[in-house]
Design a protein around this motif. Structure first.
Motif, PDB file in Angstrom:
ATOM      1  N   PHE A 123       0.834  -1.210   0.000  1.00 30.36           N
ATOM      2  CA  PHE A 123       0.000   0.000   0.000  1.00 30.36           C
ATOM      3  C   PHE A 123       0.864   1.254   0.000  1.00 30.36           C
ATOM      4  O   PHE A 123       0.509   2.275   0.588  1.00 30.36           O
ATOM      5  N   PRO A 126      -1.159   4.373  -1.761  1.00 33.39           N
ATOM      6  CA  PRO A 126      -2.015   5.179  -0.876  1.00 33.39           C
ATOM      7  C   PRO A 126      -1.227   5.874   0.232  1.00 33.39           C
ATOM      8  O   PRO A 126      -1.665   6.898   0.749  1.00 33.39           O
ATOM      9  N   GLY A 161      -2.287   2.345   4.780  1.00 30.93           N
ATOM     10  CA  GLY A 161      -2.955   1.394   3.907  1.00 30.93           C
ATOM     11  C   GLY A 161      -3.159   0.036   4.557  1.00 30.93           C
ATOM     12  O   GLY A 161      -4.232  -0.567   4.433  1.00 30.93           O
ATOM     13  N   ALA A 252      -6.416   6.380  -3.826  1.00 30.76           N
ATOM     14  CA  ALA A 252      -6.509   4.953  -3.560  1.00 30.76           C
ATOM     15  C   ALA A 252      -7.895   4.446  -3.924  1.00 30.76           C
ATOM     16  O   ALA A 252      -8.047   3.368  -4.507  1.00 30.76           O
ATOM     17  N   SER A 537      -7.315   0.558  -4.596  1.00 27.29           N
ATOM     18  CA  SER A 537      -6.197  -0.144  -3.948  1.00 27.29           C
ATOM     19  C   SER A 537      -6.643  -1.372  -3.172  1.00 27.29           C
ATOM     20  O   SER A 537      -6.017  -2.431  -3.251  1.00 27.29           O
ATOM     21  N   TYR A 538      -7.759  -1.229  -2.405  1.00 32.65           N
ATOM     22  CA  TYR A 538      -8.133  -2.325  -1.512  1.00 32.65           C
ATOM     23  C   TYR A 538      -8.937  -3.403  -2.243  1.00 32.65           C
ATOM     24  O   TYR A 538      -9.078  -4.513  -1.729  1.00 32.65           O
TER      25      TYR A 538
END
Lengths: 571, 198
Positions: A123, A126, A161, A252, A537-538
């Motif tokens: 991460f 982010p 993140g 993100a 991102s997630y």
């Protein structure tokens, strides 16, 4: 950086010399001050965002990336067409850059426009590891301007993140502050009747989704070029000038709706590719997309660049002004949209409506009586409090959203809001031809467990998608979730189907709204192994990710040798 | 676009064109006296020819000098890949004309590199059509070349512009500089006087 810049200038003075620039980037721990909070993060050359890399089309760039972190890192050159070993995805393009090591990227710059770069490890992105790329064209551009600015947006969160991912896995609505409350339930019951409201809530409950579930991660501060709303990034201009703004969404998770009250914007580029210019009052920028606009500012006034998040939980703000210190009014955030039954689309078929105790009278009393039909509009669920329910004419429409979707954007001044269907290539790059085959990719997920996937399979359990060099593949995205997914294919252009044949625009991110089907075509012209994923991102990290293997081509040994390899890419 | 839809939408388009022309005065020559922008010229009075090349999305040259009272033959060639216009008018006239051109796009008359001439010239039975034949402008597909003979009278603040939607805003316009003191000289003003280009 300075040295590289000098070399580039020298090359410009000596036309017989090959254009070649050398650039040094260090990956560093940095402090990020948003005005709301100060947070340790990751940056480039000591700052987040990192530098604006300025390349020249036709240049051969050498970029030395030194990892000053105590963990692995990588840089992905987002949207750049380059050999796959230079693409910067650990586990797919290369092993990554170890702590203390310097990795040297080297590739020819074969395009022009606005792009960006970011870490493809964990991460880190982010957490702050991103920067902008501006590539000057070889020839004259199909538009003109007097000055230009990069306007790079992000959604900086006070949590790291890793922590955000952990919290989402624990509870998918951890960061969703706009959930409807018991109070909402009773007020809505009074308005629409108890059964209608109860049914509405039960259906949404069955899907493990909430109407307000537009942004997984709220609580961020929107930044423009690293500056929070109070810090107010400033772009100076002289009255009468035409200013090019290179918008890049490096968030993100956050889509932004962007406007500059008082100014019309002419969109001239999307994802680095020139489009036939289109005048708009406002546009939505998906995660990882770029849009270049030109504004003609005639008077000596200040103007606010206002970027509201799609779910209206936050905003970024900057100012264009003839001199420092001048500001313009900052608008209020508009009311948050709510997802409608239209946005749940396919979910209707999966038992969501199976409440046997409903009788006909109750159904008749619902103004969403047609919802049993499947994908019809549920007027009652339209979230815009001031909207008059049941008036079809008042519903905004956009072919890239489900009919009756709560997400369809409208311009705050009642004017023109950019749609994907407005994007037409300025000059087609490829000859238009029939695709050789179609690949269906269902975008799938389980919100409760915060698992995201493609065709129901997470990245770690999936085989690579194998393409043949020279084919033209038509990808059919079917979004079966209620989130909007910005799908990013590395290494090859995504030709967005907008129904304009050879004028269909080239992009590197295709945003797919809930309950919609969107097509893109790809000329498979880049051998090797590439990443293909949702750029939230997630979502990428929890499985909405694939490896693409391109077999054959001029350098056919590369792809074949690795075909049997396990997937191991980091997002 | 669905052909049925296209036909159904036509009357609205024609109506809008008619009212637009009267109210905004975008079409200079015919409707409201030539004085605002000059007037169609006679071939016999032409003092010189100015060649204008249209590209995507800009002109060469990007500004033109003329003498008051001078009659000029503009030889305009579209060497771009898209439809472009060469239109002599004031900024306000161009702006009004852009609304009409936007409608031509929305109704499928104008499409990228193609003009639907049949639809554009269709007689609607009330004397109106979407014809684009005003003497102060030419609208051309890629590869086409045409001439305008124009007499510049007492006009000021003139621009030549492409009003295909978005093109003007992208920068496809140039100044017509009218000189009333010095005797006429040959040739168009070259790039030296054009606005900064990046």
């Amino acid at each position: 950086m300075n040295k590289g810049f000098l070399l580039t200038i020298l090359a410009g003075l000596l036309p017989l010399t090959l254009l070649a620039g050398e650039y040094d980037i260090s990956v560093d721990r940095v402090q990020i001050d948003t005005g709301d909070f100060v947070k340790e993060g990751i940056g480039y050359n000591g700052a987040s965002p990192g530098p604006v890399l300025r390349f020249q089309e036709g240049e051969e760039v050498t970029i030395n990336v030194t990892n000053n972190l105590d963990e692995m890192t990588s840089i992905h050159w987002h949207g750049l067409i380059l050999p796959f070993e230079q693409d910067g995805v650990p586990g797919i393009s290369f092993p990554g850059i170890k702590p203390g090591e310097t990795f040297t990227y080297k590739f020819p710059v074969v395009q022009n426009g606005t792009y960006w770069f970011h870490s493809h490890s964990g991460f880190q992105e982010p957490n702050g590891a991103y920067g902008a790329i501006v590539i000057e064209p070889e020839g004259r551009e199909p538009f003109r301007y007097d000055r230009e600015y990069v306007v790079q947006l992000t959604d900086k969160h006070p949590h790291s993140g890793d922590r955000i991912m952990r919290n989402l896995k624990m509870s998918a609505d951890y960061y969703n502050r706009q959930q409807q409350t018991v109070g909402d339930f009773f007020s809505e019951s009074a308005e629409k009747g108890f059964m209608v409201t109860l049914m509405d809530r039960m259906m949404w409950g069955d899907m493990r989704m909430m109407k307000a579930d537009i942004e997984d991660v709220q609580g961020f501060t929107g930044l423009i070029n690293g500056k929070g709303p109070e810090q107010n990034w400033l772009g100076l201009f002289k009255p009468g000038e035409r200013v090019r703004l290179r918008f890049i969404n490096s968030s993100a998770m956050t889509y932004f709706d962007i406007r500059i009250p008082g100014l019309e914007m002419t969109v001239v580029q999307a994802d680095g590719n020139n489009v036939q210019p289109v005048n708009v009052d406002e546009f939505r920028i998906g995660v990882a997309e770029t849009y270049d606009v030109i504004v003609h500012i005639k008077d000596e006034e200040a103007y606010t660049i206002f970027a509201e998040s799609m779910g209206r939980s936050g905003y970024a703000r900057g100012t264009l002004a003839p001199e420092d210190g001048m500001t313009a009014e900052v608008p209020e955030l508009r009311q948050a949209p709510l997802l409608t039954m239209a946005d749940m689309g396919g979910h209707m078929d999966h038992g969501g409506m199976d409440h046997g105790d409903m009788n006909e009278d109750d159904m008749a009393g619902m103004d969403s009586g047609d919802m049993a039909m499947g994908a019809e509009v549920d007027h009652g669920a339209m979230g815009h409090g001031s909207m008059d329910h049941g008036d079809d004419a008042s519903l905004p429409e956009d072919p890239f959203y489900a009919k009756g979707s709560g997400l369809v954007p409208t311009a705050s001044n009642g004017g023109k809001f950019l749609s994907y269907s407005d994007l037409k290539a300025q000059k087609p790059l490829y000859e238009d031809r029939e695709p050789t085959r179609e690949i269906e990719l269902r975008l799938t997920g389980n919100m409760e467990r915060y698992e995201w996937s493609i065709n129901g399979t997470k990245y770690e359990d999936a085989d690579p998608i194998v393409l043949q060099y020279g084919e033209r593949v038509r990808f059919k995205f079917v979004n079966e979730t209620m989130m909007t997914h910005p799908m990013h294919l590395h290494g090859m252009w995504s030709i967005l189907e907008v129904g304009e044949g050879k004028w269909n625009p080239l992009k590197h991110v295709i945003s797919v709204a809930p309950a919609t089907t969107v097509y893109m075509e790809t000329e498979v012209d880049a051998p090797g192994e590439w990443a293909f994923h949702c750029h939230l991102s997630y979502h990428a990290a929890s499985g909405m990710f694939r490896k693409i293997v391109v077999e054959g081509g001029p350098d056919s040994t590369v792809a074949e040798g690795k075909l049997s390899g396990k997937q191991g890419g980091e997002s | 676009m669905n052909p049925t839809l296209k036909i159904a939408a036509l009357p609205a388009l024609v109506l809008a064109f008619a009212s637009g022309a009267h109210a905004a005065g975008s079409h200079g020559g015919g409707h409201h006296g030539g004085n605002v922008i000059g007037e169609p010229g006679n071939a016999g009075n032409v003092s010189r020819t100015v060649e204008v090349t249209m590209r995507d999305n800009y002109y060469e040259p990007e500004s033109i000098h003329v003498q008051r009272g001078e009659t000029i033959r503009f030889k305009v060639t579209n060497e771009g890949g898209l439809v472009h216009e060469f239109n002599i008018g004031t900024a306000d006239m161009h702006e009004a004309h852009q609304d009409e051109m936007q409608m031509m796009v929305e109704h499928g008359v104008l499409k990228g590199d193609h003009i639907d001439h049949e639809m554009m010239n269709m007689d609607m039975g009330n004397g109106h059509s979407m014809k684009h034949d005003d003497p102060n402008s030419v609208l051309m597909e890629p590869g086409e070349s045409r001439e305008i003979i124009w007499k510049f009278t007492n006009a000021t603040d003139l621009e030549f512009a492409c009003n295909v939607p978005g093109h003007y805003q992208a920068g496809m316009y140039g100044d017509i500089k009218i000189d009333s003191t010095v005797a006429a000289k040959d040739g168009a003003e070259g790039e030296s006087d054009s606005e900064s280009v990046q």
